[in-house]
Design a protein around this motif. Structure first.
Motif, PDB file in Angstrom:
ATOM      1  N   MET A   1       0.844  -1.181   0.000  1.00 61.09           N
ATOM      2  CA  MET A   1       0.000   0.000   0.000  1.00 61.09           C
ATOM      3  C   MET A   1       0.886   1.239   0.000  1.00 61.09           C
ATOM      4  O   MET A   1       1.878   1.308   0.695  1.00 61.09           O
ATOM      5  CB  MET A   1      -0.923   0.002   1.210  1.00 61.09           C
ATOM      6  N   ALA A   2       0.504   2.221  -0.794  1.00 51.30           N
ATOM      7  CA  ALA A   2       1.224   3.482  -0.877  1.00 51.30           C
ATOM      8  C   ALA A   2       0.386   4.575  -0.225  1.00 51.30           C
ATOM      9  O   ALA A   2      -0.845   4.484  -0.173  1.00 51.30           O
ATOM     10  CB  ALA A   2       1.497   3.829  -2.338  1.00 51.30           C
ATOM     11  N   THR A   3       1.058   5.603   0.271  1.00 51.57           N
ATOM     12  CA  THR A   3       0.364   6.732   0.896  1.00 51.57           C
ATOM     13  C   THR A   3       1.034   8.032   0.492  1.00 51.57           C
ATOM     14  O   THR A   3       2.219   8.055   0.132  1.00 51.57           O
ATOM     15  CB  THR A   3       0.381   6.642   2.434  1.00 51.57           C
ATOM     16  N   THR A   4       0.277   9.100   0.577  1.00 47.38           N
ATOM     17  CA  THR A   4       0.830  10.427   0.365  1.00 47.38           C
ATOM     18  C   THR A   4      -0.049  11.448   1.072  1.00 47.38           C
ATOM     19  O   THR A   4      -1.238  11.203   1.298  1.00 47.38           O
ATOM     20  CB  THR A   4       0.975  10.781  -1.130  1.00 47.38           C
ATOM     21  N   THR A   5       0.551  12.563   1.427  1.00 46.27           N
ATOM     22  CA  THR A   5      -0.157  13.653   2.088  1.00 46.27           C
ATOM     23  C   THR A   5       0.365  14.982   1.556  1.00 46.27           C
ATOM     24  O   THR A   5       1.573  15.164   1.412  1.00 46.27           O
ATOM     25  CB  THR A   5       0.058  13.616   3.613  1.00 46.27           C
ATOM     26  N   ALA A   6      -0.546  15.888   1.271  1.00 51.72           N
ATOM     27  CA  ALA A   6      -0.192  17.259   0.916  1.00 51.72           C
ATOM     28  C   ALA A   6      -0.852  18.180   1.945  1.00 51.72           C
ATOM     29  O   ALA A   6      -1.982  17.923   2.379  1.00 51.72           O
ATOM     30  CB  ALA A   6      -0.665  17.602  -0.490  1.00 51.72           C
ATOM     31  N   THR A   7      -0.138  19.212   2.324  1.00 52.28           N
ATOM     32  CA  THR A   7      -0.616  20.140   3.349  1.00 52.28           C
ATOM     33  C   THR A   7      -0.375  21.567   2.884  1.00 52.28           C
ATOM     34  O   THR A   7       0.619  21.850   2.207  1.00 52.28           O
ATOM     35  CB  THR A   7       0.141  19.898   4.674  1.00 52.28           C
ATOM     36  N   ILE A   8      -1.287  22.459   3.271  1.00 53.58           N
ATOM     37  CA  ILE A   8      -1.102  23.876   2.976  1.00 53.58           C
ATOM     38  C   ILE A   8      -1.581  24.684   4.176  1.00 53.58           C
ATOM     39  O   ILE A   8      -2.546  24.319   4.839  1.00 53.58           O
ATOM     40  CB  ILE A   8      -1.852  24.286   1.695  1.00 53.58           C
ATOM     41  N   GLU A   9      -0.870  25.745   4.461  1.00 57.23           N
ATOM     42  CA  GLU A   9      -1.254  26.699   5.501  1.00 57.23           C
ATOM     43  C   GLU A   9      -1.924  27.880   4.797  1.00 57.23           C
ATOM     44  O   GLU A   9      -1.407  28.402   3.804  1.00 57.23           O
ATOM     45  CB  GLU A   9      -0.007  27.164   6.262  1.00 57.23           C
ATOM     46  N   LEU A  10      -3.100  28.267   5.300  1.00 60.08           N
ATOM     47  CA  LEU A  10      -3.870  29.341   4.678  1.00 60.08           C
ATOM     48  C   LEU A  10      -4.114  30.473   5.679  1.00 60.08           C
ATOM     49  O   LEU A  10      -4.375  30.204   6.849  1.00 60.08           O
ATOM     50  CB  LEU A  10      -5.227  28.808   4.206  1.00 60.08           C
TER      51      LEU A  10
END
Length: 138
Positions: A1-10
């Protein structure tokens, strides 16, 4: 299983961000490459049409208004993965009028490698969060 996360501060309060993205049918409101979303099955399934006419069908798996998050799976899509589960969440940011949005996914690549699948979805999430920022801040 593969995973990824993207995050942004607004530079926008978390509640305001959640009001925009918290509806399972709200993608067309902030994601330009998804101009159409239609709900079915009592609001638990959304059928999306992307700007190229591709159809993606997703099921709402969990919704937590208090925690400002929801999770969904893919029922049908032109992506080379199986077992896809994604969560989008809005958290309070560093400052009083800021938010941190996190979009993550787990999936099993099908016919491609982990790195390629991870890159595909990380790009989708990062581009989506950049579009969200543009929607909220101009």
């Amino acid at each position: 299983m593969a995973t990824t996360t993207a995050t942004i501060e607004l530079p926008v309060p978390a509640d305001r961000v959640w009001r925009l993205i918290g509806g399972f049918d709200s993608l067309p409101d902030w994601l330009p490459y998804i101009p159409t979303s239609d709900l079915s099955e009592g609001g638990r399934v959304r059928t999306l049409v992307n700007e190229d006419g591709g159809v993606i069908v997703e099921r709402l798996e969990a919704f937590d208004n208090a925690a400002r998050s929801y999770s969904y799976s893919i029922l049908q899509a032109p992506f080379p993965v199986t077992g896809y589960l994604s969560t989008i969440a809005v958290h309070a940011g560093e400052g009083p009028d800021s938010a941190r949005v996190e979009w993550s996914g787990a999936f099993t690549p099908d016919g491609i490698g982990d790195d390629e699948a991870t890159g595909l979805f990380h790009g989708i999430y990062a581009d989506g969060l950049a579009a969200l920022k543009k929607s909220l801040t101009g």
